[in-house]
Write a protein that holds these residues in place. Structure first.
Motif, PDB file in Angstrom:
ATOM      1  N   ARG A  26      -9.988   1.903   3.634  1.00  0.00           N
ATOM      2  CA  ARG A  26      -9.392   3.008   4.238  1.00  0.00           C
ATOM      3  C   ARG A  26     -10.366   4.131   4.103  1.00  0.00           C
ATOM      4  O   ARG A  26     -10.549   4.639   3.069  1.00  0.00           O
ATOM      5  N   GLN A  47      -2.932 -14.046  -7.520  1.00  0.00           N
ATOM      6  CA  GLN A  47      -4.081 -14.613  -7.071  1.00  0.00           C
ATOM      7  C   GLN A  47      -4.218 -15.729  -7.975  1.00  0.00           C
ATOM      8  O   GLN A  47      -4.740 -16.900  -7.308  1.00  0.00           O
ATOM      9  N   THR A  84      -8.308  -3.955   2.385  1.00  0.00           N
ATOM     10  CA  THR A  84      -8.374  -2.887   3.546  1.00  0.00           C
ATOM     11  C   THR A  84      -9.424  -1.884   2.968  1.00  0.00           C
ATOM     12  O   THR A  84      -9.193  -1.492   1.740  1.00  0.00           O
ATOM     13  N   PHE A 122      -7.992  -1.339  -1.155  1.00  0.00           N
ATOM     14  CA  PHE A 122      -7.056  -1.943  -1.580  1.00  0.00           C
ATOM     15  C   PHE A 122      -6.606  -3.392  -1.144  1.00  0.00           C
ATOM     16  O   PHE A 122      -6.998  -3.637   0.132  1.00  0.00           O
ATOM     17  N   PRO A 123      -5.885  -4.273  -1.807  1.00  0.00           N
ATOM     18  CA  PRO A 123      -5.880  -5.562  -1.203  1.00  0.00           C
ATOM     19  C   PRO A 123      -4.542  -5.457  -0.529  1.00  0.00           C
ATOM     20  O   PRO A 123      -3.824  -4.803  -0.929  1.00  0.00           O
ATOM     21  N   LEU A 124      -4.745  -6.173   0.734  1.00  0.00           N
ATOM     22  CA  LEU A 124      -3.278  -6.068   1.659  1.00  0.00           C
ATOM     23  C   LEU A 124      -2.411  -7.739   1.166  1.00  0.00           C
ATOM     24  O   LEU A 124      -1.443  -7.680   1.313  1.00  0.00           O
ATOM     25  N   SER A 125      -3.224  -8.546   0.943  1.00  0.00           N
ATOM     26  CA  SER A 125      -2.820  -9.892   0.360  1.00  0.00           C
ATOM     27  C   SER A 125      -3.809 -10.765  -0.488  1.00  0.00           C
ATOM     28  O   SER A 125      -4.965  -9.907  -0.707  1.00  0.00           O
ATOM     29  N   GLU A 126      -3.565 -11.840  -0.863  1.00  0.00           N
ATOM     30  CA  GLU A 126      -4.519 -12.610  -1.794  1.00  0.00           C
ATOM     31  C   GLU A 126      -5.728 -13.274  -0.802  1.00  0.00           C
ATOM     32  O   GLU A 126      -6.746 -13.443  -1.579  1.00  0.00           O
ATOM     33  N   THR A 182      -9.854  -3.816   7.778  1.00  0.00           N
ATOM     34  CA  THR A 182      -9.244  -4.903   6.887  1.00  0.00           C
ATOM     35  C   THR A 182     -10.204  -6.176   7.127  1.00  0.00           C
ATOM     36  O   THR A 182     -10.412  -6.761   8.193  1.00  0.00           O
ATOM     37  N   GLU A 224      -2.223   0.339  10.865  1.00  0.00           N
ATOM     38  CA  GLU A 224      -3.233  -0.455   9.759  1.00  0.00           C
ATOM     39  C   GLU A 224      -2.771  -1.964  10.032  1.00  0.00           C
ATOM     40  O   GLU A 224      -1.755  -2.202  10.544  1.00  0.00           O
ATOM     41  N   ALA A 225      -3.772  -2.597   9.440  1.00  0.00           N
ATOM     42  CA  ALA A 225      -3.593  -4.137   9.586  1.00  0.00           C
ATOM     43  C   ALA A 225      -2.273  -4.627   8.659  1.00  0.00           C
ATOM     44  O   ALA A 225      -1.971  -4.006   7.780  1.00  0.00           O
ATOM     45  N   GLN A 247       4.251  -6.967  -0.470  1.00  0.00           N
ATOM     46  CA  GLN A 247       3.509  -7.959   0.126  1.00  0.00           C
ATOM     47  C   GLN A 247       3.984  -9.389  -0.532  1.00  0.00           C
ATOM     48  O   GLN A 247       4.175  -9.438  -1.622  1.00  0.00           O
ATOM     49  N   CYS A 299     -10.816 -11.260  -5.223  1.00  0.00           N
ATOM     50  CA  CYS A 299     -10.611  -9.874  -4.748  1.00  0.00           C
ATOM     51  C   CYS A 299     -11.621  -8.986  -5.334  1.00  0.00           C
ATOM     52  O   CYS A 299     -12.442  -8.066  -4.577  1.00  0.00           O
ATOM     53  N   GLU A 300     -11.808  -9.011  -6.563  1.00  0.00           N
ATOM     54  CA  GLU A 300     -12.950  -8.214  -7.413  1.00  0.00           C
ATOM     55  C   GLU A 300     -14.309  -8.321  -6.605  1.00  0.00           C
ATOM     56  O   GLU A 300     -14.945  -7.376  -6.309  1.00  0.00           O
ATOM     57  N   THR A 317      -0.076  -8.282   7.697  1.00  0.00           N
ATOM     58  CA  THR A 317      -0.506  -9.791   7.744  1.00  0.00           C
ATOM     59  C   THR A 317       1.184 -10.545   7.190  1.00  0.00           C
ATOM     60  O   THR A 317       2.014 -10.010   7.139  1.00  0.00           O
ATOM     61  N   ARG A 361       1.524 -15.219  -1.355  1.00  0.00           N
ATOM     62  CA  ARG A 361       1.272 -16.361  -0.522  1.00  0.00           C
ATOM     63  C   ARG A 361       2.017 -17.776  -0.795  1.00  0.00           C
ATOM     64  O   ARG A 361       2.362 -18.308   0.113  1.00  0.00           O
ATOM     65  N   PRO A 397       0.691  -1.304  -0.037  1.00  0.00           N
ATOM     66  CA  PRO A 397      -0.024  -0.018   0.093  1.00  0.00           C
ATOM     67  C   PRO A 397       0.732   1.075  -0.030  1.00  0.00           C
ATOM     68  O   PRO A 397       0.550   2.261  -0.405  1.00  0.00           O
ATOM     69  N   TRP A 403      -1.070  -8.356  -8.978  1.00  0.00           N
ATOM     70  CA  TRP A 403      -1.990  -9.410  -8.167  1.00  0.00           C
ATOM     71  C   TRP A 403      -2.542 -10.154  -8.927  1.00  0.00           C
ATOM     72  O   TRP A 403      -3.268 -11.163  -8.148  1.00  0.00           O
TER      73      TRP A 403
END
Lengths: 328, 233
Positions: free
Chosen positions: B16, A300, B14, B6-10, B55, A238-239, A271, B66-67, A241, A274, A191, A296
């Protein structure tokens, strides 16, 4: 009694499962296994649920004496393993007889290994999980790493031992993800990526970072070319992970790992995707990391592919068990 | 309220609402978090409200891509306006100030040129807002410390701060839920357990709560501790 005596605990051995979800709003980290690929495959090999608790071994392993018959599987980095002194293979189901001594030696490649026990370890569930949260002293075996003299037990009192020998395991090609001392880790932009100077953004991908000794289950502190932000403006927490890469004031990135805090206030440059977290989990202090940017959409897609691959392994393993006329 | 997503991960996205600490924004954050939780959507396994964002953690194989999650969130966010804010609780935290429980009370008083009693009075007169729980199990980010007692962190952090310690760090005040190393100026200690791993709600404080500190004597502290012990056995 279906117990297992801990003779040597090893460098750092804890009970971990798929993670403690639902309590991040209470500040409780998710925790769980660092290398979910190895742990899930180990569980599938003994027909457990993929997220069942396993023993996570770091660097060098435990010696366990089984006071019970058991069916186990050991997956992860390359460790020297022996049963009653005779070398045994990883990544396949192993039959253990009452009185057997299992020893997991030094790690030759990677950093962590996982032992899955058919039927699961008898560990109480705390906040939806059997994972050890060392900082909060909860979960796992009395909220701490194993020590010599500890006695573990299995949940199922009787394990049927397959009559026919098990001659199969996970193919080398599928478990060859650990690589050597230099690892390529794919990331997506974080971000706060755009808050870093152009030079720093370039540097992040072109240079190599070393995993320092100040690295643990909470985070990997890396050492390399410093990264600078365009402003010194403080951020609001903020969060964060598993896999979030934060950059504190000294410019040296920290990759947050399984036991990371739930929120953070340092800018997040990237990030880790995964499916590359298991590769990172197998990095040890002194190893080198290079980051590679992906989109992204790509991250995914790779994640879904990985899940399909694991589903495929589950089916193959079930089929193999049927072929030798064994079903739990 | 305006927001970005916005994505924080897969498996996390989040929402905001601001990049600043603001009470109104924080109120809204907690309304959104509570509202989303009420929806009980399959595949959503954690909702984490912070100062000015929420989040949402989800399983993409159950809840969708995500979409799809972002689309669902956009629709839900339009309905939040109609929902009342969750009731704010006022939680009174008993604190035994000074002495062995508050080894830095003297230092805080000296720093400001006031008496220890004045520090206690200013600290316990305040009304503090829980902006978020994070960082450590049960750790509350509190807002509202009077500048009259704001004090820089200790130059040398302590290697062990007992659980329940109440401290000041710059313009923040807070309570250590677990015994950890720490650099805050420790002015007192509460006998209350901030983190209760075996309770359905393991954090005593909840984001959105109002915290008040009430001074108690050492004797009251001991009594409290004993009562708590006996109720547990």
């Amino acid at each position: 009694m279906s117990t297992i005596q801990v003779i040597h605990s090893g460098f750092f051995t804890t009970v971990q499962d798929g993670g403690r979800f639902g309590y991040q709003k209470a500040g409780v980290s998710v925790g769980g296994v660092m290398d979910s690929f190895a742990s899930r495959i180990a569980n599938l090999l003994v027909e457990n649920d993929a997220n069942e608790a396993t023993l996570e071994i770091t660097m060098n392993g435990s010696t366990l004496r089984f006071e019970t018959d058991a069916l186990i599987a050991i997956c992860g980095g390359v460790f020297r393993c022996a049963l009653n002194g005779k070398p045994i293979s990883m990544w396949k189901p192993l039959v253990i007889r009452r009185g057997d001594v299992l020893s997991i030696g030094a790690c030759q490649n990677g950093y962590r290994a996982y032992i899955a026990f058919a039927g699961g370890l008898n560990i109480p569930i705390v906040m939806n999980s059997r994972s050890t949260h060392v900082q909060a002293h909860i979960g796992g075996f009395h909220g701490r790493a194993l020590q010599p003299g500890d006695v573990l037990s299995l949940r199922s009192k009787t394990i049927t031992i397959p009559k026919n020998p098990i001659r199969w395991g996970i193919a080398f090609s599928a478990r060859n993800y650990i690589k050597g001392k230099r690892k390529m880790i794919r990331v997506v932009k974080g971000p706060e990526y755009h808050m870093f100077t152009e030079q720093s953004r370039e540097r992040f991908f072109s240079s190599v970072y070393e995993v320092t000794t100040q690295s643990d289950r909470m985070g990997y502190r890396l050492q390399g070319q410093a990264l600078e932000r365009m402003t010194n403006q403080e951020m609001v927490s903020e969060a964060v992970t598993f896999g979030t890469i934060q950059v504190p004031k000294n410019g040296q990135p920290i990759v947050l790992m399984a036991d990371c805090q739930t929120t953070g206030g340092y800018p997040r440059i990237a990030q880790v995707i995964r499916i590359d977290l298991p590769i990172l989990a197998q990095a040890r202090p002194g190893d080198h990391i290079q980051f590679q940017k992906v989109s992204w959409q790509e991250a995914q897609r790779l994640y879904i592919e990985r899940e399909q691959e694991i589903k495929k392994w589950k089916m193959i393993i079930r089929q193999k068990w049927r072929e030798i006329g064994y079903a739990r | 309220m305006d927001y970005t997503m916005f994505p924080l991960s897969e498996y996390a996205v989040t929402i905001r609402f601001s990049t600043k600490v603001d009470e109104a924004v924080n109120d809204y954050v907690h309304r959104v978090a509570a509202f989303l939780e009420q929806q009980n959507k399959d595949g959503i396994f954690d909702i984490v409200p912070t100062f000015s964002s929420v989040t949402v953690y989800y399983d993409p194989l159950v809840a969708g891509s995500c979409e799809e999650i972002c689309e669902w969130l956009r629709t839900e966010l339009e309905r939040v306006e109609q929902v009342k804010a969750p009731p704010s609780r006022t939680v009174v935290i008993p604190v035994c100030y000074g002495g062995e429980f508050g080894p830095d009370l003297q230092e805080v008083a000296r720093f400001h040129g006031i008496t220890e009693e004045e520090v206690i009075s200013i600290h316990s007169r305040g009304s503090y807002r829980v902006y978020m729980i994070g960082f450590a199990p049960g750790f509350a980010y509190l807002g509202g410390l009077s500048p009259e007692i704001a004090t820089p962190r200790r130059s040398t952090p302590r290697t062990l701060v007992p659980a329940g310690s109440v401290g000041i760090a710059g313009s923040q005040t807070g309570i250590y839920p677990l015994a950890t190393p720490g650099g805050w100026q420790i002015i007192g200690r509460t006998p209350l357990a901030l983190f209760r791993p075996h309770d359905p709600e393991p954090s005593l404080l909840r984001a959105g709560d109002i915290v008040q500190f009430r001074p108690i004597t050492e004797e009251q502290y001991r009594m409290w501790e004993n009562e708590h012990d006996s109720s547990n056995t």
